[in-house]
Write an enzyme that holds these catalytic residues in place. Structure first.
Site, PDB file in Angstrom:
ATOM      1  N   LYS A  10     -25.947 -53.029 -32.639  1.00 39.51           N
ATOM      2  CA  LYS A  10     -26.932 -52.330 -31.813  1.00 39.51           C
ATOM      3  C   LYS A  10     -26.675 -52.562 -30.307  1.00 39.51           C
ATOM      4  O   LYS A  10     -25.954 -53.493 -29.920  1.00 39.51           O
ATOM      5  CB  LYS A  10     -28.337 -52.804 -32.207  1.00 39.51           C
ATOM      6  N   TYR A  50     -33.311 -42.416 -37.798  1.00 35.27           N
ATOM      7  CA  TYR A  50     -34.467 -43.213 -38.228  1.00 35.27           C
ATOM      8  C   TYR A  50     -35.637 -42.329 -38.688  1.00 35.27           C
ATOM      9  O   TYR A  50     -36.785 -42.793 -38.681  1.00 35.27           O
ATOM     10  CB  TYR A  50     -34.935 -44.127 -37.096  1.00 35.27           C
ATOM     11  N   PHE A  58     -43.665 -48.228 -34.110  1.00 29.16           N
ATOM     12  CA  PHE A  58     -42.580 -48.600 -33.199  1.00 29.16           C
ATOM     13  C   PHE A  58     -41.473 -47.542 -33.116  1.00 29.16           C
ATOM     14  O   PHE A  58     -40.430 -47.784 -32.505  1.00 29.16           O
ATOM     15  CB  PHE A  58     -41.980 -49.949 -33.611  1.00 29.16           C
ATOM     16  N   THR A  92     -35.395 -58.992 -40.655  1.00 31.51           N
ATOM     17  CA  THR A  92     -35.559 -58.069 -39.522  1.00 31.51           C
ATOM     18  C   THR A  92     -35.920 -58.811 -38.237  1.00 31.51           C
ATOM     19  O   THR A  92     -35.377 -58.533 -37.175  1.00 31.51           O
ATOM     20  CB  THR A  92     -36.673 -57.043 -39.854  1.00 31.51           C
ATOM     21  N   ARG A 103     -28.688 -62.054 -37.318  1.00 36.86           N
ATOM     22  CA  ARG A 103     -29.871 -61.793 -36.503  1.00 36.86           C
ATOM     23  C   ARG A 103     -30.436 -63.081 -35.918  1.00 36.86           C
ATOM     24  O   ARG A 103     -30.950 -63.086 -34.788  1.00 36.86           O
ATOM     25  CB  ARG A 103     -30.910 -61.029 -37.328  1.00 36.86           C
ATOM     26  N   ASN A 113     -32.591 -56.622 -32.540  1.00 40.70           N
ATOM     27  CA  ASN A 113     -32.144 -57.582 -33.552  1.00 40.70           C
ATOM     28  C   ASN A 113     -30.669 -57.446 -33.930  1.00 40.70           C
ATOM     29  O   ASN A 113     -30.258 -57.794 -35.032  1.00 40.70           O
ATOM     30  CB  ASN A 113     -33.056 -57.507 -34.785  1.00 40.70           C
ATOM     31  N   HIS A 116     -27.796 -53.377 -37.710  1.00 38.31           N
ATOM     32  CA  HIS A 116     -28.489 -52.558 -38.707  1.00 38.31           C
ATOM     33  C   HIS A 116     -27.684 -52.573 -39.996  1.00 38.31           C
ATOM     34  O   HIS A 116     -26.460 -52.637 -39.962  1.00 38.31           O
ATOM     35  CB  HIS A 116     -28.604 -51.099 -38.222  1.00 38.31           C
ATOM     36  N   GLU A 127     -26.770 -42.473 -44.634  1.00 40.59           N
ATOM     37  CA  GLU A 127     -26.443 -43.028 -43.317  1.00 40.59           C
ATOM     38  C   GLU A 127     -24.943 -42.933 -43.006  1.00 40.59           C
ATOM     39  O   GLU A 127     -24.553 -42.661 -41.863  1.00 40.59           O
ATOM     40  CB  GLU A 127     -26.922 -44.478 -43.231  1.00 40.59           C
TER      41      GLU A 127
HETATM   42  P1  GDP Z   1     -34.411 -53.400 -41.178  1.00 41.58           P
HETATM   43  O1  GDP Z   1     -34.119 -52.633 -42.456  1.00 41.58           O
HETATM   44  O2  GDP Z   1     -34.360 -54.892 -41.371  1.00 41.58           O
HETATM   45  O3  GDP Z   1     -33.560 -52.938 -40.013  1.00 41.58           O
HETATM   46  O4  GDP Z   1     -35.948 -53.131 -40.777  1.00 41.58           O
HETATM   47  P2  GDP Z   1     -36.845 -51.794 -40.809  1.00 41.58           P
HETATM   48  O5  GDP Z   1     -36.179 -50.699 -41.595  1.00 41.58           O
HETATM   49  O6  GDP Z   1     -38.229 -52.192 -41.216  1.00 41.58           O
HETATM   50  O7  GDP Z   1     -36.929 -51.368 -39.274  1.00 41.58           O
HETATM   51  C1  GDP Z   1     -35.889 -50.673 -38.636  1.00 41.58           C
HETATM   52  C2  GDP Z   1     -35.685 -51.266 -37.268  1.00 41.58           C
HETATM   53  O8  GDP Z   1     -36.869 -51.047 -36.487  1.00 41.58           O
HETATM   54  C3  GDP Z   1     -35.502 -52.794 -37.220  1.00 41.58           C
HETATM   55  O9  GDP Z   1     -34.183 -53.203 -37.470  1.00 41.58           O
HETATM   56  C4  GDP Z   1     -35.944 -53.120 -35.803  1.00 41.58           C
HETATM   57  O10 GDP Z   1     -34.929 -52.816 -34.835  1.00 41.58           O
HETATM   58  C5  GDP Z   1     -37.105 -52.161 -35.621  1.00 41.58           C
HETATM   59  N1  GDP Z   1     -38.398 -52.762 -36.002  1.00 41.58           N
HETATM   60  C6  GDP Z   1     -38.833 -53.160 -37.224  1.00 41.58           C
HETATM   61  N2  GDP Z   1     -40.067 -53.639 -37.204  1.00 41.58           N
HETATM   62  C7  GDP Z   1     -40.479 -53.537 -35.905  1.00 41.58           C
HETATM   63  C8  GDP Z   1     -41.690 -53.876 -35.216  1.00 41.58           C
HETATM   64  O11 GDP Z   1     -42.659 -54.359 -35.812  1.00 41.58           O
HETATM   65  N3  GDP Z   1     -41.725 -53.614 -33.878  1.00 41.58           N
HETATM   66  C9  GDP Z   1     -40.669 -53.065 -33.198  1.00 41.58           C
HETATM   67  N4  GDP Z   1     -40.784 -52.854 -31.879  1.00 41.58           N
HETATM   68  N5  GDP Z   1     -39.518 -52.754 -33.810  1.00 41.58           N
HETATM   69  C10 GDP Z   1     -39.413 -52.975 -35.133  1.00 41.58           C
END
Ligand code: GDP
Length: 139
Positions: A10, A50, A58, A92, A103, A113, A116, A127
């Site tokens: 990222k 996304y 978010f 995450t 991470r 973080n 991805h 994807e």
């Molecule tokens: P991942 O599968 O571990 O990447 O997590 P998710 O699919 O839930 O979320 C996608 C991406 O959104 C994450 O990798 C973070 O960059 C971001 N993200 C997830 N949860 C949050 C949150 O609570 N707040 C914010 N600002 N970003 C988030």
């Protein structure tokens, strides 16, 4: 049987010059890099990637972040690649990620973080197809 997953380094990790270290960890973990590209996502392209998250609070912030600088997208191959890459990435939220995960080591916040990874084989198919052509994935 070998499986493929979509991995992204990222914008935060590239800005912090962690790309080399992350690529080294990918090699050391035994993944084969089948395709790789550096690109600058537009806001629209980040939103398309996304799309499943469009209702999340978010979403706007995440897509602004993902279009804030270059990313490296990769097709990683290994047995059980989807799970294996998510295990190497960690949780995450870097604050909750296990010691030794990418991470934990390179992530700054729940949003910034560092990496991805696809969350299931079906997601990986979508994807990988979002970023790479059939010809690139035929290698
Ligand atoms: P991942 O599968 O571990 O990447 O997590 P998710 O699919 O839930 O979320 C996608 C991406 O959104 C994450 O990798 C973070 O960059 C971001 N993200 C997830 N949860 C949050 C949150 O609570 N707040 C914010 N600002 N970003 C988030």
């Amino acid at each position: 049987m070998a499986e493929r997953t979509l991995a992204i380094i990222k914008p935060d990790a590239l800005k912090s010059r962690y790309a080399g270290k992350i690529l080294q960890r990918i090699d050391e973990a035994g993944f084969t890099i089948r395709a790789m590209r550096l690109l600058n996502l537009s806001k629209k392209e980040a939103e398309g990637f996304y799309a499943v998250h469009r209702e999340r609070p978010f979403f706007a912030s995440l897509t602004t972040f993902m279009s804030s600088g270059p990313v490296i997208v990769m097709a990683l191959e290994a047995p059980d690649a989807v799970k294996k890459w998510r295990t190497l990435m960690g949780a995450t939220d870097p604050a909750k990620a296990d010691a030794g995960t990418l991470r934990k080591e390179f992530g700054a916040s729940i949003e910034n973080n560092a990496t991805h990874g696809s969350d299931a084989p079906e997601t990986a198919t979508f994807e990988l197809g979002y970023f790479f052509t059939g010809m690139e994935l035929a290698r």
